[in-house]
Design a protein around this motif. Structure first.
Motif: not given
Ligand code: ADP
Ligand code: F6P
Length: 456
Positions: A197-218
């Motif tokens: 999930f974290s990898r897909a989120a980094r690849e296909y959405s503007p989310a950034e971060g690590t496998d255990s914590e993503l940053l999204w809309e502040r």
């Protein structure tokens, strides 16, 4: 100690159904885990009754509120049968059946998710905790956040999250990711699913971060695995009652005293590998015909999602195989495969688990698989052998099982024979370790752990 905060559970299914003039709790891990939490904390359960004709009037059950969500016949087709169970279900299970991507199914999925979000927003107290469940409702977290920025939102996916290359097939992949990223905590059955999930989120959405914590809309979104479990004590106790002991002994006599019982219990679903395990049993009998006297296979399969074509097809395949094996290996009064296409009560299942010598759990892909854990819980005398697919989430924890690749028919036949001849001391040792693992991490601990993360 401060009183625990009320929670709002949002799941496709409601936890109770009407039987005459009273409400009866539905069987299943989610209800077992969360109804006790709701009883002590209070709150609400938002869900679908399973029928387009049921009432949508809210009612009180124990000390919490049940909020039914209406889904029309046409929406059941698009939202549940099609998008949920012909697109997402096969895609998330390694594309075992080719997922279909039909744009006319997406709209009902969005509409029904929005209705769930609205119903949830209306019943959630200020600064409340909301816990959304499973693949049917992946848009709810972001929709709810837009309506109620004050609440803490958790999401738990009961099925696998596919590797990035498969997830990429989904025409609505960005929408699904943004839906899930609306949560504060996104939980999965395994670390592999969380990572996917974290990898897909980094690849296909503007989310950034690590496998255990993503940053999204502040905001920070915690991503972690929380392997679901069972009510260990309930299954241990249910299998130890005098009735269960009697039923198990009766079953053993009826299938032929002295015969070793292979048992499988599943929803009748193509992900469960029922056909392949029957082929493996057949391969074992072909190799050593005398085993037809010594062994019997019991397959309990509860009907599931029958309007979906792939499920109807799998039923036909299983029934052909059962007929073929029995035609070849059964004798009068000595059937090789007993096949029950029906749901059993949990008490009945406990007696069957107790009677089995070898439990066969061989899904092609499974988020967790609770049946494997239920079997282990019933074996208080440390007898019995578990044969488990490496592609079930449960295989990450139940390492002392005999682990198999369900696509390797001959390998599975070897494993079945190995289970029959496993030295007693080895079998007991394995079962003791398996029981410790399941006892230590039961479903109540699972719910507590997730809710602690959600409360922040
Ligand atoms: P899934 O969630 O895909 O159905 P699990 O193994 O995780 O698979 O959970 C299935 C649950 O349904 C278990 O609690 C199991 O006891 C129950 N179950 C499966 N088959 C039957 C059946 N034939 N009758 C009654 N309960 C069943
Ligand atoms: O394992 C996924 C799951 O959706 C469970 O949450 C549920 O209990 C089971 O499959 C049965 O599915 P359905 O609600 O489609 O009958």
């Amino acid at each position: 100690m401060p009183k625990p905060r009320p929670i709002v559970i949002v799941a496709n299914r409601l936890p109770v159904h009407r039987s005459g003039d009273r409400f009866v709790e539905n069987a299943g891990g989610l209800v077992t885990a969360l109804v006790p939490a709701l009883k002590t904390r209070g709150g609400a359960w938002v869900g679908w009754s399973g029928s387009s004709r049921a009432t949508t009037r809210p009612f009180k059950y124990e000390n919490f509120r049940i909020q039914p969500v209406h889904i029309s016949e046409a929406e059941i087709e698009g939202f549940y049968n099609q998008l949920s169970n012909r697109t997402l279900w096969p895609l998330y299970h390694d594309a075992i059946r080719t997922p279909e991507f039909d744009h006319s199914w997406w709209r009902p999925y969005v509409v029904v998710n929005h209705r769930f979000a609205k119903a949830t927003a209306a019943v959630t107290p200020r600064n409340g905790l909301v816990w959304v469940h499973d693949y049917h409702l992946q848009l709810v977290p972001a929709m709810l956040r837009a309506m109620r920025p004050d609440v803490r939102i958790g999401f738990f996916l009961h099925v696998p999250f596919p590797p990035e290359e498969l997830f990429a097939w989904l025409p609505w992949r960005e929408r699904i990711l943004e839906g899930l990223l609306g949560a504060d905590v996104v939980g999965f059955q395994t670390q592999a699913a969380a990572r996917n999930f974290s990898r897909a989120a980094r690849e296909y959405s503007p989310a950034e971060g690590t496998d255990s914590e993503l940053l999204w809309e502040r905001r920070k979104v915690k991503v972690a695995s929380y392997p679901i479990s069972i009510d260990f004590n309930w299954f241990a106790d249910a299998a130890a009652t005098p009735e269960a002991t009697r039923e198990a002994a009766l079953l053993r006599r009826r299938v032929g005293a002295g015969r070793k019982i292979f048992l499988s219990v599943d929803r009748l679903d193509y992900t469960k590998g029922i056909d392949l395990r029957l082929l493996a049993f057949e391969a074992m009998l072909k190799r050593r015909r005398s085993l037809a006297n010594d062994c019997v296979f019991i397959q309990i399969a509860s009907p599931s999602r029958e309007p979906v074509h792939e499920y109807a097809q799998m039923r036909i395949r299983i029934e052909q195989l059962v007929g073929r094996i029995n035609g070849e290996f059964s004798e009068p009064g000595r059937v090789s495969v007993h096949y029950f296409r029906r749901g059993f009560t949990r008490e009945q299942l406990a007696s069957y688990y107790r009677a089995a010598d070898v439990m066969i759990v061989t899904p092609l892909r499974d988020g967790m698989n609770l049946v494997a854990k239920e079997f282990v819980a019933t074996r208080s005398d440390y007898s019995g052998v578990l044969v488990l697919s490496e592609f079930a989430g449960a295989a990450r924890e139940l390492r002392q099982a005999i682990i198999v690749n369900p696509r390797n028919i001959e390998g599975m036949a070897d494993a079945f024979e190995a289970a029959l001849t496993l030295p007693k001391a080895d079998a007991r040792h394995r079962m003791a370790v398996l029981r410790t693992v399941v006892r230590r991490h039961d479903v109540f601990e699972w719910a507590d752990e997730f809710l602690r993360a959600l409360a922040g």
